[in-house]
Design an enzyme around this catalytic site. Structure first.
Site, PDB file in Angstrom:
ATOM      1  N   LYS A 110      41.057  50.342  61.805  1.00 30.41           N
ATOM      2  CA  LYS A 110      41.854  49.776  62.890  1.00 30.41           C
ATOM      3  C   LYS A 110      42.412  48.397  62.550  1.00 30.41           C
ATOM      4  O   LYS A 110      43.345  47.929  63.202  1.00 30.41           O
ATOM      5  CB  LYS A 110      41.041  49.762  64.176  1.00 30.41           C
ATOM      6  CG  LYS A 110      40.839  51.192  64.702  1.00 30.41           C
ATOM      7  CD  LYS A 110      40.283  51.230  66.107  1.00 30.41           C
ATOM      8  CE  LYS A 110      40.285  52.637  66.671  1.00 30.41           C
ATOM      9  NZ  LYS A 110      39.284  53.516  66.043  1.00 30.41           N
TER      10      LYS A 110
HETATM   11  C1  LIG Z   1      39.309  54.865  66.099  1.00 33.21           C
HETATM   12  C2  LIG Z   1      38.585  55.606  65.048  1.00 33.21           C
HETATM   13  C3  LIG Z   1      38.877  56.952  64.760  1.00 33.21           C
HETATM   14  C4  LIG Z   1      39.868  57.758  65.583  1.00 33.21           C
HETATM   15  O1  LIG Z   1      41.197  57.381  65.352  1.00 33.21           O
HETATM   16  P1  LIG Z   1      42.376  57.869  66.335  1.00 33.21           P
HETATM   17  O2  LIG Z   1      43.585  57.226  65.816  1.00 33.21           O
HETATM   18  O3  LIG Z   1      41.975  57.388  67.708  1.00 33.21           O
HETATM   19  O4  LIG Z   1      42.416  59.349  66.272  1.00 33.21           O
HETATM   20  C5  LIG Z   1      38.214  57.558  63.715  1.00 33.21           C
HETATM   21  N1  LIG Z   1      37.287  56.897  62.992  1.00 33.21           N
HETATM   22  C6  LIG Z   1      36.967  55.613  63.234  1.00 33.21           C
HETATM   23  C7  LIG Z   1      35.911  54.957  62.407  1.00 33.21           C
HETATM   24  C8  LIG Z   1      37.601  54.918  64.265  1.00 33.21           C
HETATM   25  O5  LIG Z   1      37.283  53.631  64.499  1.00 33.21           O
END
Ligand SMILES: *Cc1c(COP(=O)(O)O)cnc(C)c1O
Length: 461
Positions: A110
């Site tokens: 993220k």
């Molecule tokens: C947020 C997150 C996801 C999911 O991602 P999306 O874009 O919401 O589908 C998967 N793995 C981790 C470690 C995350 O922090």
């Protein structure tokens, strides 16, 4: 490039408006008016991640920023990554590589989207001579990435609601130990849903805001986060084979933002074979791709908590673009009764996705087994989210031609309990995570049951 809502009621928006607004006024999600096309020959000559970003990002931002401004901003956007190229690619065998997206400051992917969001928030606030409050709830990695991305921008104050329980100690401490004047982590005596309700109320009433102040959301529907993620799909294609052959991408999926970025990259011209939508036992996306059943069920707690969702908000973008051929009236109709009524498409329309998408749902047991398998066979320790994506690839391998890239979205050390329960152990905790564990928690403890959270924001604003 201008933007419009998937539900038809909010059009002709500039990048800056979409950035600062997040959700469209009619409740829909913003989409670019058309898919900008890349010239693959131009991209082949690029070297670094930031070079690629300098090619991709301006395609979406030209309604608000000129190219020089954006390039200057991008030189400083992604910071505190452990790898020079931000990502790391591990070749497992001829058919499979792992794309590690967790080398940023909060050890989850993220950071890519939120550092870009924060840089553009700050630039916009500077230009307009305004300030902003970031207000959000988090069940895992979003809050820490948002706090980290915004903490060095004095024009932004972050108030992040953290439900007690649900996430790992490291995940919680990445937020609760940040001791900065413009960062306010708040530990709440409720669940993630309780926190979400408070955030919704805050956005509706906006009582704690000063005049001329923005209230910003950091949830995964902001288009700027998708842009940040589109960049690494192009970059990994460049690194793996210079776009000479299509690739498959297996994506551990929650709110569908990461998958949608992959789809967007392919619409812009990136060679793509299949997108594997990998989910845990919160399987709404798997039920949709397998059985044309997109209906809300209650959330299960799993060992991959960042994917524990009941609905996948970014799915609305795919529904609108791929299935409904951008017919906002139909999209609006579906969402006028969702989630009370599930979404089921006409079979002919639903079949459109089969050329591009595969899906698979793995429960916690299968996830542990996949973690063990990768350690035993490849001496590789993966986090439980990544293992869900790896498990999908194993189970779908007959359907996958070409090389497959497994997206690794978090560092395994963020989930020590899952690592232990898989009978694995991590020898060297990355320094940044170790530091966090040894810091004192400074978060304020507040209740969601009265007005104390809003009072607290107002007092500190
Ligand atoms: C947020 C997150 C996801 C999911 O991602 P999306 O874009 O919401 O589908 C998967 N793995 C981790 C470690 C995350 O922090």
């Amino acid at each position: 490039m201008l933007f419009h809502s998937t539900r038809g009621g909010d059009n002709q928006k500039t990048f800056e408006q979409v950035l600062m607004q997040g959700l469209a006024n009619d409740g829909g999600l913003f989409m670019p008016d058309f898919w900008p096309k890349v010239n693959i020959d131009d991209l082949r000559n690029l070297e670094s991640f930031v070079d690629v970003a300098k090619y991709i990002v301006p395609l979406f931002t030209d309604s608000s920023f000129n190219k020089d401004e954006v390039e200057e901003l991008l030189d400083k956007t992604w910071h505190n990554f452990d790898k020079k190229d931000l990502i790391n690619i591990i070749e497992i065998n001829e058919k499979i590589s792992i794309l590690e997206l967790f080398h940023g400051p909060t050890a989850a992917f993220k950071d890519f989207g939120l550092q870009l969001a924060a840089a553009f928030f700050n630039k916009t606030l500077e230009n307009l001579n305004k300030t902003a409050i970031v207000f959000g709830a988090t069940s895992g990695d979003t809050g820490s990435a948002a706090i980290d991305a915004c903490k060095n921008f004095d024009l932004i104050k972050s108030f992040i609601l953290i439900p007690e329980g649900g996430m790992s100690e490291i995940q919680r401490k990445q937020m609760t130990t940040v001791d900065k004047e413009n960062v306010f982590p708040i530990l709440v005596d409720g669940t993630f849903d309780d926190c979400q309700d408070i955030v919704k109320k805050g956005f509706k009433e906006r009582k704690f805001l000063q005049d001329n102040q923005y209230l910003l959301a950091v949830n995964s529907i902001n288009w700027v986060r998708i842009i940040g993620q589109i960049c690494y799909y192009f970059f990994v294609s460049l690194k793996i084979n210079k776009f000479s052959e299509p690739l498959n991408y297996s994506v551990p999926t929650g709110n569908f933002g990461n998958v949608f970025a992959c789809y967007a990259a392919s619409k812009m011209g990136m060679p793509l074979s299949k997108i594997v939508v990998a989910v845990n036992s919160n399987d709404i996306m798997d039920r949709f791709f397998r059985n044309n059943d997109y209906s809300k069920e209650k959330v299960n707690e799993t060992i991959s908590p960042s994917m524990d969702i009941s609905v996948a908000s970014n799915f609305e973008r795919l529904l609108y673009d791929l299935y409904l051929d951008r017919d906002s009236d139909s999209c609006s109709k579906f969402y006028s009764t969702f989630p009370e009524t599930g979404i089921e498409l006409n079979d002919r329309i639903w079949e459109k996705s089969s050329a591009l998408f595969l899906s698979y749902s793995s429960d916690d047991n299968a996830t542990y087994e996949r973690m063990k398998f990768y350690f035993k066979n490849y001496n590789y320790i993966m986090d439980p989210h990544t293992a869900v994506a790896a498990d999908a690839v194993e189970n779908l391998k007959e359907k996958l031609d070409y090389k497959t890239i497994i997206l690794s979205t978090a560092h395994p050390a963020k989930f020590p309990n899952a690592i232990k329960d898989a009978e694995l152990s991590i020898e060297n905790l990355p320094k940044k995570l170790n530091d966090v564990l040894n810091k004192e928690e400074v978060a304020k403890k507040l209740s969601y049951k009265d007005n104390s959270i809003f009072d607290y924001i107002k007092r500190n604003n």
